[in-house]
Design a protein around this motif. Structure first.
Motif, PDB file in Angstrom:
ATOM      1  N   LEU A  74     -17.014   4.971  86.394  1.00 39.75           N
ATOM      2  CA  LEU A  74     -17.682   5.389  87.623  1.00 39.75           C
ATOM      3  C   LEU A  74     -16.841   5.149  88.870  1.00 39.75           C
ATOM      4  O   LEU A  74     -17.011   5.841  89.877  1.00 39.75           O
ATOM      5  CB  LEU A  74     -19.024   4.662  87.749  1.00 39.75           C
ATOM      6  CG  LEU A  74     -20.110   5.163  86.795  1.00 39.75           C
ATOM      7  CD1 LEU A  74     -21.097   4.059  86.458  1.00 39.75           C
ATOM      8  CD2 LEU A  74     -20.821   6.362  87.385  1.00 39.75           C
ATOM      9  N   TRP A  85     -12.393   9.575  87.274  1.00 38.28           N
ATOM     10  CA  TRP A  85     -13.821   9.781  87.072  1.00 38.28           C
ATOM     11  C   TRP A  85     -14.113  11.244  86.725  1.00 38.28           C
ATOM     12  O   TRP A  85     -13.666  12.161  87.404  1.00 38.28           O
ATOM     13  CB  TRP A  85     -14.594   9.375  88.320  1.00 38.28           C
ATOM     14  CG  TRP A  85     -16.012   9.876  88.400  1.00 38.28           C
ATOM     15  CD1 TRP A  85     -16.532  10.725  89.326  1.00 38.28           C
ATOM     16  CD2 TRP A  85     -17.096   9.534  87.515  1.00 38.28           C
ATOM     17  NE1 TRP A  85     -17.868  10.937  89.089  1.00 38.28           N
ATOM     18  CE2 TRP A  85     -18.243  10.233  87.988  1.00 38.28           C
ATOM     19  CE3 TRP A  85     -17.201   8.749  86.386  1.00 38.28           C
ATOM     20  CZ2 TRP A  85     -19.481  10.134  87.354  1.00 38.28           C
ATOM     21  CZ3 TRP A  85     -18.432   8.641  85.753  1.00 38.28           C
ATOM     22  CH2 TRP A  85     -19.545   9.331  86.237  1.00 38.28           C
ATOM     23  N   ARG A  98     -17.320  13.486  86.027  1.00 37.84           N
ATOM     24  CA  ARG A  98     -18.775  13.608  86.042  1.00 37.84           C
ATOM     25  C   ARG A  98     -19.280  14.422  84.867  1.00 37.84           C
ATOM     26  O   ARG A  98     -20.258  14.058  84.191  1.00 37.84           O
ATOM     27  CB  ARG A  98     -19.227  14.252  87.351  1.00 37.84           C
ATOM     28  CG  ARG A  98     -20.734  14.532  87.420  1.00 37.84           C
ATOM     29  CD  ARG A  98     -21.053  15.445  88.599  1.00 37.84           C
ATOM     30  NE  ARG A  98     -22.475  15.608  88.790  1.00 37.84           N
ATOM     31  CZ  ARG A  98     -23.215  16.545  88.195  1.00 37.84           C
ATOM     32  NH1 ARG A  98     -22.630  17.386  87.329  1.00 37.84           N
ATOM     33  NH2 ARG A  98     -24.509  16.644  88.439  1.00 37.84           N
ATOM     34  N   GLY A 127     -27.786  14.837  85.583  1.00 37.27           N
ATOM     35  CA  GLY A 127     -26.610  14.848  86.435  1.00 37.27           C
ATOM     36  C   GLY A 127     -26.854  14.159  87.766  1.00 37.27           C
ATOM     37  O   GLY A 127     -25.961  13.513  88.325  1.00 37.27           O
ATOM     38  N   ARG A 128     -28.065  14.282  88.297  1.00 36.86           N
ATOM     39  CA  ARG A 128     -28.388  13.615  89.560  1.00 36.86           C
ATOM     40  C   ARG A 128     -28.403  12.098  89.381  1.00 36.86           C
ATOM     41  O   ARG A 128     -28.027  11.355  90.287  1.00 36.86           O
ATOM     42  CB  ARG A 128     -29.743  14.095  90.088  1.00 36.86           C
ATOM     43  CG  ARG A 128     -29.746  15.542  90.571  1.00 36.86           C
ATOM     44  CD  ARG A 128     -31.070  15.907  91.205  1.00 36.86           C
ATOM     45  NE  ARG A 128     -31.337  15.104  92.395  1.00 36.86           N
ATOM     46  CZ  ARG A 128     -32.502  15.112  93.057  1.00 36.86           C
ATOM     47  NH1 ARG A 128     -33.505  15.863  92.616  1.00 36.86           N
ATOM     48  NH2 ARG A 128     -32.671  14.363  94.121  1.00 36.86           N
ATOM     49  N   ASP A 136     -24.772  11.098  89.366  1.00 36.93           N
ATOM     50  CA  ASP A 136     -24.245  11.137  90.731  1.00 36.93           C
ATOM     51  C   ASP A 136     -24.711   9.923  91.530  1.00 36.93           C
ATOM     52  O   ASP A 136     -23.935   9.322  92.287  1.00 36.93           O
ATOM     53  CB  ASP A 136     -24.703  12.412  91.443  1.00 36.93           C
ATOM     54  CG  ASP A 136     -24.054  13.664  90.881  1.00 36.93           C
ATOM     55  OD1 ASP A 136     -22.986  13.556  90.250  1.00 36.93           O
ATOM     56  OD2 ASP A 136     -24.637  14.758  91.068  1.00 36.93           O
ATOM     57  N   LEU A 137     -25.979   9.568  91.376  1.00 31.12           N
ATOM     58  CA  LEU A 137     -26.528   8.428  92.099  1.00 31.12           C
ATOM     59  C   LEU A 137     -25.860   7.132  91.648  1.00 31.12           C
ATOM     60  O   LEU A 137     -25.548   6.268  92.470  1.00 31.12           O
ATOM     61  CB  LEU A 137     -28.040   8.350  91.872  1.00 31.12           C
ATOM     62  CG  LEU A 137     -28.786   7.206  92.572  1.00 31.12           C
ATOM     63  CD1 LEU A 137     -28.580   7.268  94.083  1.00 31.12           C
ATOM     64  CD2 LEU A 137     -30.277   7.271  92.235  1.00 31.12           C
ATOM     65  N   GLN A 156     -22.827   6.762  90.539  1.00 30.02           N
ATOM     66  CA  GLN A 156     -21.481   6.716  91.115  1.00 30.02           C
ATOM     67  C   GLN A 156     -21.534   6.342  92.600  1.00 30.02           C
ATOM     68  O   GLN A 156     -20.735   5.536  93.074  1.00 30.02           O
ATOM     69  CB  GLN A 156     -20.786   8.065  90.917  1.00 30.02           C
ATOM     70  CG  GLN A 156     -19.277   8.018  91.021  1.00 30.02           C
ATOM     71  CD  GLN A 156     -18.790   8.057  92.466  1.00 30.02           C
ATOM     72  OE1 GLN A 156     -19.458   8.633  93.329  1.00 30.02           O
ATOM     73  NE2 GLN A 156     -17.649   7.439  92.723  1.00 30.02           N
ATOM     74  N   ARG A 157     -22.503   6.890  93.334  1.00 33.67           N
ATOM     75  CA  ARG A 157     -22.624   6.591  94.764  1.00 33.67           C
ATOM     76  C   ARG A 157     -22.994   5.127  94.996  1.00 33.67           C
ATOM     77  O   ARG A 157     -22.471   4.485  95.908  1.00 33.67           O
ATOM     78  CB  ARG A 157     -23.660   7.499  95.418  1.00 33.67           C
ATOM     79  CG  ARG A 157     -23.241   8.955  95.520  1.00 33.67           C
ATOM     80  CD  ARG A 157     -24.046   9.696  96.580  1.00 33.67           C
ATOM     81  NE  ARG A 157     -25.484   9.628  96.360  1.00 33.67           N
ATOM     82  CZ  ARG A 157     -26.162  10.483  95.591  1.00 33.67           C
ATOM     83  NH1 ARG A 157     -25.522  11.460  94.956  1.00 33.67           N
ATOM     84  NH2 ARG A 157     -27.469  10.374  95.460  1.00 33.67           N
TER      85      ARG A 157
END
Length: 268
Positions: free
Chosen positions: A128, A133, A135, A190-191, A194-195, A197-198
């Motif tokens: 991550l 990285w 995704r 996927g969301r 993404d979250l 990773q953020r």
């Protein structure tokens, strides 16, 4: 066990202290490495790979450590008193001219050719916080076993590397699903990736993890560590249960109102 952002920060600080420096002292206090002498060799880099630390040395070797639950690397100035624990807990000492890194309670310490690092970390999924990285690959791996509980899938380092119990619990809350929800029932995985990773990226330069945006004591997490306390969003009492195979179960936290899906009874 430390989260991936904690390991990233450890690697960052070890790199600042040792990278480009020649070792003047090397002491690896585990039986199979006890005769290893790295003095006179340069530390080229220190990198994190998921929850693993890799010290790359100019002689073509990599020193690998994994902290698990209790391990820690402490950095001291030359001549400074070591305060990380009693002497018998020290497993590694790497000293350059101005800085010394001391590894305490390290349960895993290996030395391998740098070209064979994959034998130690090649099984890991996309990192991550890694420069490489990926995704799409992380989502693909997460979806590979669609009937698996999402909490277990997130903790599996073969899917994506870096998520620990804190982020597992917080991610499930933020996406509104219980940790026992099958991956196939999670809307847009996927969301969630993404979250993840953020969140790790936002926390990598600080001690501790903040997922709520609120730095006040007791309000940094939505559910993790808040069992029997009211949910910060709806006021419902946060619940706690173990999740995972026997011998590997981890405590998980969730809000039965804000998070939809099966509970711990689904595992049985």
């Amino acid at each position: 066990m430390p989260e991936g952002d904690t390991i990233w920060l450890a690697a960052h600080r070890l790199r600042e202290a040792l990278a480009g420096e020649v070792l003047v002292q090397s002491d690896l206090r585990v039986p199979r490495l006890a005769t290893t002498d790295l003095r006179g060799h340069r530390i080229d880099d220190v990198v994190a790979r998921g929850k693993h630390l890799l010290f790359r040395i100019d002689n073509g070797l990599t020193l690998h450590s994994h902290l698990r639950m209790d391990g820690a690397w402490q950095i001291y100035r030359t001549g400074e008193r070591w305060r990380g624990g009693p002497t018998h807990q020290i497993r590694a000492v790497l000293a350059a001219a101005e800085r010394t890194a001391v590894g305490y309670r390290l349960p895993v310490l290996d030395l391998v050719p740098t070209t064979r690092e994959d034998t130690l970390v090649g099984h890991l999924g996309p990192d991550l916080l890694g420069l490489d990285w990926d995704r799409g690959e992380a989502v693909r791996r997460l979806l590979a076993v669609p009937d698996r509980a999402v909490g277990e899938a997130l903790l599996d380092q073969r899917n994506l590397a870096g998520i620990g119990n804190v982020y597992k619990s917080e991610l499930c809350f933020l996406r509104g699903v219980t940790p026992w929800t099958p991956v196939s029932d999670v809307a847009d995985p996927g969301r969630m990736v993404d979250l993840a990773q953020r969140l790790l990226d936002a926390n990598k330069a600080r001690h501790g993890h903040v997922t709520t945006g609120d730095m006040r004591r007791g309000r940094t997490h939505w559910v993790y560590g808040r069992d029997h306390q009211p949910c910060l969003r709806c006021g419902t009492t946060i619940r706690i249960a173990e999740q995972g195979p026997v011998g590997e179960a981890r405590v998980t936290y969730w809000c039965p109102t804000c998070q939809k899906g099966p509970g711990p009874e689904a595992a049985s």
